[in-house]
Design a protein around this motif. Structure first.
Motif, short mmCIF file in Angstrom:
data_model
loop_
_atom_site.label_atom_id
_atom_site.label_comp_id
_atom_site.label_asym_id
_atom_site.label_seq_id
_atom_site.Cartn_x
_atom_site.Cartn_y
_atom_site.Cartn_z
N CYS A 1 50.32 -20.36 -9.34
CA CYS A 1 49.90 -19.22 -8.52
C CYS A 1 49.92 -19.67 -7.06
O CYS A 1 49.71 -20.86 -6.77
N ILE A 2 50.17 -18.73 -6.17
CA ILE A 2 50.07 -19.00 -4.74
C ILE A 2 49.27 -17.88 -4.09
O ILE A 2 49.18 -16.77 -4.64
N TYR B 1 52.13 -17.71 -16.42
CA TYR B 1 50.69 -17.96 -16.31
C TYR B 1 49.88 -16.67 -16.14
O TYR B 1 48.70 -16.73 -15.82
N ARG B 2 50.49 -15.53 -16.39
CA ARG B 2 49.73 -14.28 -16.33
C ARG B 2 48.64 -14.33 -17.40
O ARG B 2 48.85 -14.83 -18.49
N GLY B 3 47.48 -13.81 -17.04
CA GLY B 3 46.36 -13.82 -17.98
C GLY B 3 45.43 -15.01 -17.78
O GLY B 3 44.41 -15.12 -18.47
N TYR B 4 45.73 -15.88 -16.82
CA TYR B 4 44.88 -17.04 -16.55
C TYR B 4 43.73 -16.71 -15.60
O TYR B 4 42.97 -17.60 -15.24
N SER B 5 43.60 -15.47 -15.16
CA SER B 5 42.50 -15.03 -14.28
C SER B 5 42.43 -15.82 -12.98
O SER B 5 41.37 -16.27 -12.57
N PHE B 6 43.57 -15.96 -12.31
CA PHE B 6 43.58 -16.72 -11.08
C PHE B 6 42.79 -16.06 -9.95
O PHE B 6 42.31 -16.74 -9.06
N VAL B 7 42.62 -14.73 -9.99
CA VAL B 7 41.78 -14.09 -8.98
C VAL B 7 40.36 -14.65 -9.09
O VAL B 7 39.72 -14.94 -8.08
N LYS B 8 39.88 -14.86 -10.30
CA LYS B 8 38.55 -15.45 -10.48
C LYS B 8 38.52 -16.89 -9.99
O LYS B 8 37.51 -17.35 -9.43
N GLU B 9 39.61 -17.63 -10.15
CA GLU B 9 39.69 -19.00 -9.61
C GLU B 9 39.66 -18.97 -8.08
O GLU B 9 39.02 -19.82 -7.45
N ILE B 10 40.34 -17.98 -7.50
CA ILE B 10 40.34 -17.85 -6.04
C ILE B 10 38.95 -17.49 -5.55
O ILE B 10 38.49 -18.00 -4.52
N ILE B 11 38.24 -16.66 -6.28
CA ILE B 11 36.86 -16.32 -5.92
C ILE B 11 35.98 -17.58 -5.97
O ILE B 11 35.20 -17.83 -5.05
N LYS B 12 36.13 -18.39 -7.03
CA LYS B 12 35.36 -19.64 -7.11
C LYS B 12 35.67 -20.53 -5.91
O LYS B 12 34.76 -21.08 -5.29
N TRP B 13 36.95 -20.66 -5.60
CA TRP B 13 37.36 -21.44 -4.44
C TRP B 13 36.71 -20.87 -3.17
O TRP B 13 36.17 -21.61 -2.36
N GLY B 14 36.78 -19.54 -3.00
CA GLY B 14 36.22 -18.89 -1.82
C GLY B 14 34.73 -19.09 -1.67
O GLY B 14 34.21 -19.27 -0.57
N LYS B 15 34.02 -19.08 -2.81
CA LYS B 15 32.57 -19.26 -2.76
C LYS B 15 32.18 -20.69 -2.37
O LYS B 15 31.08 -20.92 -1.88
N LEU B 16 33.07 -21.64 -2.59
CA LEU B 16 32.84 -23.01 -2.11
C LEU B 16 33.29 -23.15 -0.66
O LEU B 16 32.62 -23.80 0.15
N PHE B 17 34.42 -22.55 -0.32
CA PHE B 17 35.01 -22.64 1.01
C PHE B 17 34.14 -21.93 2.06
O PHE B 17 33.93 -22.44 3.16
N ALA B 18 33.65 -20.75 1.72
CA ALA B 18 32.97 -19.89 2.69
C ALA B 18 31.75 -20.53 3.35
O ALA B 18 31.68 -20.59 4.59
N PRO B 19 30.77 -21.03 2.60
CA PRO B 19 29.58 -21.56 3.28
C PRO B 19 29.87 -22.81 4.12
O PRO B 19 29.19 -23.04 5.11
N MET B 20 30.89 -23.55 3.76
CA MET B 20 31.24 -24.75 4.54
C MET B 20 31.92 -24.37 5.85
O MET B 20 32.07 -25.21 6.74
N ASN B 21 32.33 -23.10 5.97
CA ASN B 21 33.06 -22.66 7.15
C ASN B 21 32.41 -21.47 7.85
O ASN B 21 33.06 -20.77 8.63
N GLY B 22 31.12 -21.23 7.58
CA GLY B 22 30.39 -20.16 8.25
C GLY B 22 30.89 -18.77 7.91
O GLY B 22 30.81 -17.85 8.72
N ILE B 23 31.41 -18.60 6.71
CA ILE B 23 32.00 -17.33 6.28
C ILE B 23 31.04 -16.61 5.34
O ILE B 23 30.45 -17.22 4.45
N LYS B 24 30.90 -15.30 5.56
CA LYS B 24 29.96 -14.51 4.76
C LYS B 24 30.64 -13.60 3.73
O LYS B 24 29.97 -13.11 2.82
N PHE B 25 31.95 -13.37 3.89
CA PHE B 25 32.64 -12.44 2.99
C PHE B 25 33.99 -13.00 2.55
O PHE B 25 34.70 -13.62 3.34
#
Length: 176
Positions: free
Chosen positions: A63-64, A94-118
């Motif tokens: 996925c990209i 790889y369809r069906g691997y729920s990569f949007v949920k993986e991106i959300i997990k990534w975002g929830k780690l990335f966001a607080p380290m970078n002052g991001i709220k959304f």
């Protein structure tokens, strides 16, 4: 199975464009709109600015996606404190691997380290299937916007309406 989210490298450019070609082919089959192509300079800039990502499954690109930190033409006055997810493409194998949920997990780690709220994203307003999918992944529907100014955006944004989605990231969500 090992899943990793990593920054794309210059050596990934051909793979990225292969994924975009696969996405357009798929969009033409399942929807009445499709991407109109992207410039190599855009992708090179995203890579240089560490805004182009790949998701590896057992060391294979599955996925990209790309991110930006401002999206004023789409989000207007709400354009602040956000990471915007764009151009998610999953390889057909790889369809069906729920990569949007993986991106959300990534975002929830990335966001607080970078002052991001959304964590935010958009899609065509008349794509009910994606509206349902993105909300099932945890995004809240944040409204619809009709694009009037599109200078600087890819061609497929011209004359369309978009559904907007967001997840508010807080310290509790970040620690999940």
């Amino acid at each position: 199975m090992q899943i990793e989210v990593l920054n794309s490298q210059a050596s990934d450019i051909n793979t990225i464009f292969q994924f975009y070609d696969m996405a357009v082919e798929h969009q033409k089959k399942v929807f009445n709109k499709h991407w109109q192509g992207f410039s190599k300079a855009l992708i090179e800039t995203e890579i240089a600015e560490h805004r182009q990502y790949k998701i590896l499954v057992d060391d294979k690109v599955a996925c990209i996606f790309a991110v930006t930190f401002n999206d004023k033409l789409i989000w207007g006055d709400r354009d602040k404190d956000s990471v915007y997810i764009h151009r998610i493409v999953t390889h057909p194998n790889y369809r069906g691997y729920s990569f949007v949920k993986e991106i959300i997990k990534w975002g929830k780690l990335f966001a607080p380290m970078n002052g991001i709220k959304f964590i935010r994203m958009d899609t065509w307003a008349d794509n009910d299937k994606l509206l349902e999918y993105y909300t099932s992944c945890g995004f809240s529907f944040a409204g619809t916007v009709t694009m009037e100014q599109t200078e600087g955006l890819p061609k497929h944004y011209e004359g369309i309406s978009l559904n907007l989605f967001e997840i508010e990231v807080n310290e509790v969500a970040a620690s999940m």
